[in-house]
Design an enzyme around this catalytic site. Sequence first.
Site, PDB file in Angstrom:
ATOM      1  N   LYS A  22      -0.043   5.406  -6.034  1.00 36.86           N
ATOM      2  CA  LYS A  22      -1.070   5.412  -7.097  1.00 36.86           C
ATOM      3  C   LYS A  22      -1.989   6.609  -6.955  1.00 36.86           C
ATOM      4  O   LYS A  22      -2.260   7.334  -7.911  1.00 36.86           O
ATOM      5  CB  LYS A  22      -1.854   4.098  -7.016  1.00 36.86           C
ATOM      6  CG  LYS A  22      -3.025   3.910  -7.954  1.00 36.86           C
ATOM      7  CD  LYS A  22      -4.330   4.498  -7.542  1.00 36.86           C
ATOM      8  CE  LYS A  22      -4.813   4.197  -6.159  1.00 36.86           C
ATOM      9  NZ  LYS A  22      -5.285   2.844  -5.924  1.00 36.86           N
ATOM     10  N   GLU A  72      -7.244   1.851 -13.039  1.00 33.55           N
ATOM     11  CA  GLU A  72      -6.661   3.032 -12.381  1.00 33.55           C
ATOM     12  C   GLU A  72      -5.493   3.571 -13.199  1.00 33.55           C
ATOM     13  O   GLU A  72      -5.385   4.782 -13.438  1.00 33.55           O
ATOM     14  CB  GLU A  72      -6.235   2.691 -10.953  1.00 33.55           C
ATOM     15  CG  GLU A  72      -7.445   2.414 -10.071  1.00 33.55           C
ATOM     16  CD  GLU A  72      -7.149   2.119  -8.611  1.00 33.55           C
ATOM     17  OE1 GLU A  72      -8.056   2.210  -7.793  1.00 33.55           O
ATOM     18  OE2 GLU A  72      -5.991   1.777  -8.285  1.00 33.55           O
ATOM     19  N   HIS A 113     -27.300  21.410  -0.441  1.00 31.44           N
ATOM     20  CA  HIS A 113     -27.334  21.963  -1.788  1.00 31.44           C
ATOM     21  C   HIS A 113     -26.384  23.142  -1.934  1.00 31.44           C
ATOM     22  O   HIS A 113     -26.296  23.947  -1.019  1.00 31.44           O
ATOM     23  CB  HIS A 113     -28.765  22.414  -2.095  1.00 31.44           C
ATOM     24  CG  HIS A 113     -28.955  22.878  -3.492  1.00 31.44           C
ATOM     25  ND1 HIS A 113     -28.965  22.021  -4.582  1.00 31.44           N
ATOM     26  CD2 HIS A 113     -29.118  24.128  -3.988  1.00 31.44           C
ATOM     27  CE1 HIS A 113     -29.154  22.724  -5.687  1.00 31.44           C
ATOM     28  NE2 HIS A 113     -29.238  24.000  -5.356  1.00 31.44           N
ATOM     29  N   TYR A 139      -8.998  -3.542 -10.955  1.00 33.55           N
ATOM     30  CA  TYR A 139      -8.651  -2.298 -10.253  1.00 33.55           C
ATOM     31  C   TYR A 139      -7.409  -1.630 -10.848  1.00 33.55           C
ATOM     32  O   TYR A 139      -7.428  -0.468 -11.208  1.00 33.55           O
ATOM     33  CB  TYR A 139      -8.293  -2.609  -8.800  1.00 33.55           C
ATOM     34  CG  TYR A 139      -9.425  -2.852  -7.849  1.00 33.55           C
ATOM     35  CD1 TYR A 139      -9.844  -1.843  -6.999  1.00 33.55           C
ATOM     36  CD2 TYR A 139     -10.028  -4.101  -7.755  1.00 33.55           C
ATOM     37  CE1 TYR A 139     -10.846  -2.067  -6.062  1.00 33.55           C
ATOM     38  CE2 TYR A 139     -11.025  -4.334  -6.828  1.00 33.55           C
ATOM     39  CZ  TYR A 139     -11.436  -3.319  -5.985  1.00 33.55           C
ATOM     40  OH  TYR A 139     -12.417  -3.547  -5.073  1.00 33.55           O
ATOM     41  N   GLU A 168     -25.863  15.360  -2.551  1.00 34.25           N
ATOM     42  CA  GLU A 168     -27.299  15.493  -2.259  1.00 34.25           C
ATOM     43  C   GLU A 168     -28.125  14.479  -3.051  1.00 34.25           C
ATOM     44  O   GLU A 168     -29.238  14.135  -2.668  1.00 34.25           O
ATOM     45  CB  GLU A 168     -27.800  16.918  -2.511  1.00 34.25           C
ATOM     46  CG  GLU A 168     -27.834  17.339  -3.961  1.00 34.25           C
ATOM     47  CD  GLU A 168     -28.317  18.796  -4.130  1.00 34.25           C
ATOM     48  OE1 GLU A 168     -29.330  19.159  -3.519  1.00 34.25           O
ATOM     49  OE2 GLU A 168     -27.659  19.547  -4.876  1.00 34.25           O
ATOM     50  N   CYS A 207      -1.496   1.676  -3.101  1.00 35.28           N
ATOM     51  CA  CYS A 207      -2.515   2.722  -2.884  1.00 35.28           C
ATOM     52  C   CYS A 207      -1.955   4.139  -2.834  1.00 35.28           C
ATOM     53  O   CYS A 207      -2.472   5.039  -3.514  1.00 35.28           O
ATOM     54  CB  CYS A 207      -3.246   2.491  -1.569  1.00 35.28           C
ATOM     55  SG  CYS A 207      -3.454   0.797  -1.086  1.00 35.28           S
ATOM     56  N   CYS A 249       0.825  -1.216   0.000  1.00 34.76           N
ATOM     57  CA  CYS A 249       0.000   0.000   0.000  1.00 34.76           C
ATOM     58  C   CYS A 249       0.854   1.258   0.000  1.00 34.76           C
ATOM     59  O   CYS A 249       0.647   2.166  -0.806  1.00 34.76           O
ATOM     60  CB  CYS A 249      -0.929  -0.022   1.214  1.00 34.76           C
ATOM     61  SG  CYS A 249      -1.864   1.493   1.368  1.00 34.76           S
TER      62      CYS A 249
HETATM   63  P1  NDP Z   1      -8.300  -7.706 -10.253  1.00 35.51           P
HETATM   64  O1  NDP Z   1      -8.664  -8.976  -9.617  1.00 35.51           O
HETATM   65  O2  NDP Z   1      -9.018  -6.463  -9.873  1.00 35.51           O
HETATM   66  O3  NDP Z   1      -8.445  -7.864 -11.849  1.00 35.51           O
HETATM   67  C1  NDP Z   1      -7.751  -8.862 -12.522  1.00 35.51           C
HETATM   68  C2  NDP Z   1      -8.007  -8.726 -14.007  1.00 35.51           C
HETATM   69  O4  NDP Z   1      -7.150  -9.633 -14.687  1.00 35.51           O
HETATM   70  C3  NDP Z   1      -9.414  -9.056 -14.404  1.00 35.51           C
HETATM   71  O5  NDP Z   1      -9.788  -8.212 -15.466  1.00 35.51           O
HETATM   72  C4  NDP Z   1      -9.329 -10.515 -14.865  1.00 35.51           C
HETATM   73  O6  NDP Z   1     -10.222 -10.820 -15.906  1.00 35.51           O
HETATM   74  C5  NDP Z   1      -7.916 -10.582 -15.438  1.00 35.51           C
HETATM   75  N1  NDP Z   1      -7.288 -11.895 -15.229  1.00 35.51           N
HETATM   76  C6  NDP Z   1      -7.299 -12.637 -14.110  1.00 35.51           C
HETATM   77  N2  NDP Z   1      -6.611 -13.765 -14.287  1.00 35.51           N
HETATM   78  C7  NDP Z   1      -6.152 -13.752 -15.556  1.00 35.51           C
HETATM   79  C8  NDP Z   1      -5.379 -14.650 -16.342  1.00 35.51           C
HETATM   80  N3  NDP Z   1      -4.962 -15.828 -15.854  1.00 35.51           N
HETATM   81  N4  NDP Z   1      -5.097 -14.311 -17.618  1.00 35.51           N
HETATM   82  C9  NDP Z   1      -5.534 -13.140 -18.113  1.00 35.51           C
HETATM   83  N5  NDP Z   1      -6.267 -12.258 -17.422  1.00 35.51           N
HETATM   84  C10 NDP Z   1      -6.572 -12.550 -16.148  1.00 35.51           C
HETATM   85  O7  NDP Z   1      -6.719  -7.577 -10.045  1.00 35.51           O
HETATM   86  P2  NDP Z   1      -5.718  -6.344 -10.037  1.00 35.51           P
HETATM   87  O8  NDP Z   1      -4.414  -6.924 -10.427  1.00 35.51           O
HETATM   88  O9  NDP Z   1      -6.245  -5.179 -10.799  1.00 35.51           O
HETATM   89  O10 NDP Z   1      -5.671  -5.939  -8.506  1.00 35.51           O
HETATM   90  C11 NDP Z   1      -5.366  -6.915  -7.499  1.00 35.51           C
HETATM   91  C12 NDP Z   1      -6.105  -6.625  -6.230  1.00 35.51           C
HETATM   92  O11 NDP Z   1      -5.526  -5.499  -5.590  1.00 35.51           O
HETATM   93  C13 NDP Z   1      -7.569  -6.240  -6.438  1.00 35.51           C
HETATM   94  O12 NDP Z   1      -8.399  -7.364  -6.475  1.00 35.51           O
HETATM   95  C14 NDP Z   1      -7.850  -5.364  -5.256  1.00 35.51           C
HETATM   96  O13 NDP Z   1      -8.309  -6.151  -4.195  1.00 35.51           O
HETATM   97  C15 NDP Z   1      -6.502  -4.756  -4.908  1.00 35.51           C
HETATM   98  N6  NDP Z   1      -6.458  -3.347  -5.360  1.00 35.51           N
HETATM   99  C16 NDP Z   1      -7.312  -2.449  -4.797  1.00 35.51           C
HETATM  100  C17 NDP Z   1      -7.319  -1.136  -5.204  1.00 35.51           C
HETATM  101  C18 NDP Z   1      -8.292  -0.190  -4.585  1.00 35.51           C
HETATM  102  O14 NDP Z   1      -8.826  -0.493  -3.521  1.00 35.51           O
HETATM  103  N7  NDP Z   1      -8.581   0.956  -5.207  1.00 35.51           N
HETATM  104  C19 NDP Z   1      -6.401  -0.646  -6.224  1.00 35.51           C
HETATM  105  C20 NDP Z   1      -5.553  -1.667  -6.770  1.00 35.51           C
HETATM  106  C21 NDP Z   1      -5.580  -2.963  -6.346  1.00 35.51           C
HETATM  107  P3  NDP Z   1     -11.763 -11.233 -15.664  1.00 35.51           P
HETATM  108  O15 NDP Z   1     -12.258 -10.516 -14.472  1.00 35.51           O
HETATM  109  O16 NDP Z   1     -12.453 -10.830 -16.906  1.00 35.51           O
HETATM  110  O17 NDP Z   1     -11.734 -12.676 -15.450  1.00 35.51           O
END
Ligand code: NDP
Length: 448
Positions: free
Chosen positions: A51, A182, A437, A178, A442, A48, A43
């Site tokens: 970012k 982002e 407002h 995510y 709101e 976080c 983080c």
């Molecule tokens: P996410 O789980 O959010 O997204 C993963 C993406 O990768 C999805 O689009 C998924 O596709 C795709 N994917 C998963 N496995 C494969 C694979 N084997 N081959 C190809 N594509 C794949 O992961 P992130 O890496 O973006 O983030 C990790 C975690 O970090 C998040 O789950 C979140 O908990 C945390 N995070 C939180 C943030 C926040 O609170 N603002 C910011 C950044 C990270 P599909 O879904 O279509 O299957």
Amino acid sequence: MPEYEYDLFVIGAGSGGVRASRVAAAHGAKVAVAEEYRVGGTCVIRGCVPKKLLVYGSHFAEDLEDAENYGWSFEGASFDWGRLRDHVLRDVDRLNGLYEKTLESHKVERIMERATVTGPHSVKLASGREVAAKYILVAVGGWPFVPEFEGSEHCITSNEVFHLDKLPKRLVIAGAGYIALEFAGIFNALGCHVTVVNRSNVILRGYDEALRDRLLQITMSRGIEYKFHCPFQKIERREDGALDVHLEGQDPIVADQVLVATGRKPNTAGLGLETAGIALGEKGEIPVDEYSKTSCDSIYAVGDVTDRVQLTPVAIREGQAFADTVFGDKPTKVDHSCVPSAVFSQPPLAGVGLTEGEARNSYGNIRVYSSDFRPMKNVFANRAERGLYKLICEEPSGRVLGLHMIGPEAPEILQAAAIAVRAGLTKADFDATVALHPSMAEELVLMK
Ligand code: NDP
């Protein structure tokens, strides 16, 4: 001679590990924490915090564009990636220092090397030193998962993206979760051409469908390209450094950088948990009970390594609950329901509780209220983008089951509203609250 050198040995000084260490120490425990990289964890060091600073930095593009209608002009405005990057990294150093001081002031011993488990009460450090502890807490977090394909070594992950020498003119992002959305927002705002490529046709799986559609529509109008149902085949580096990205069923795309954001996996490889009889889950996660205890009575685990909810504030809660349970004589469970979350895309979206789809499946009889509005600041700036808020209520009680928002400042607004949702308030309670407002918030009490 005491039986154990430490009451608690923590592996991993991220959000969960640091909270657990300092609270356990405050409860009177003798604590050491081992960290192989930097105190602060994902983080603070490469997640976080940096970012969010990049989101702020890149958002000036929109603010400067809109400023003209507010009477401002900025001749010769320019952007320097190196300046923003270095300033962000300096802030990471500052926070890293604060985390180290917190450990020091709580008399937690900091051991800057890798530690592995060698038994229910023993840990081995990279230097060879063996340590005995009454309890061990594993809080080693997660690591970017990169699918296997030829040329994957040419890609970067969210670990490296904060250190880029220069802005890529053409950025391809694998994944549509995510991190992908982002960084797509950040680099799009900074003028890079961004292509988001996903294996399915879904973005931000788990968020409310109407909000995801709105984000897709707005980000496409801002110039982000999407390619769906496109697994990566291979990546080849040209002599000039550019990358040819080959996707299934598509012409190759040329990119200057490829960012892989396809999820994060628990960081358990080679951690030695089997020496304490702990079997890992399918993704490598550590199974734990509601007190974060593993199958071994003296070993606990908190945070992303347990793959419950991969969010910093949840890891912090789990670390606190562990320390209060084991060292504070106050058994505490963490409630993993109704956790608010946000995606700092541009515009951001945020949600708490059940989505419309989830509520329909679990409750059947629900009513959805919504407000689809154009924020005043967008109207004035001639920006067509609309916000969308949705309130999902149980019928006939009117109890709010979920709240989902996309629009400027949605995460800031949602945090306060999440208190009402968690408290089980009803649509009538929202309606009985007088609107503030003029604000975007709101809309929360004006939904039809
Ligand atoms: P996410 O789980 O959010 O997204 C993963 C993406 O990768 C999805 O689009 C998924 O596709 C795709 N994917 C998963 N496995 C494969 C694979 N084997 N081959 C190809 N594509 C794949 O992961 P992130 O890496 O973006 O983030 C990790 C975690 O970090 C998040 O789950 C979140 O908990 C945390 N995070 C939180 C943030 C926040 O609170 N603002 C910011 C950044 C990270 P599909 O879904 O279509 O299957």
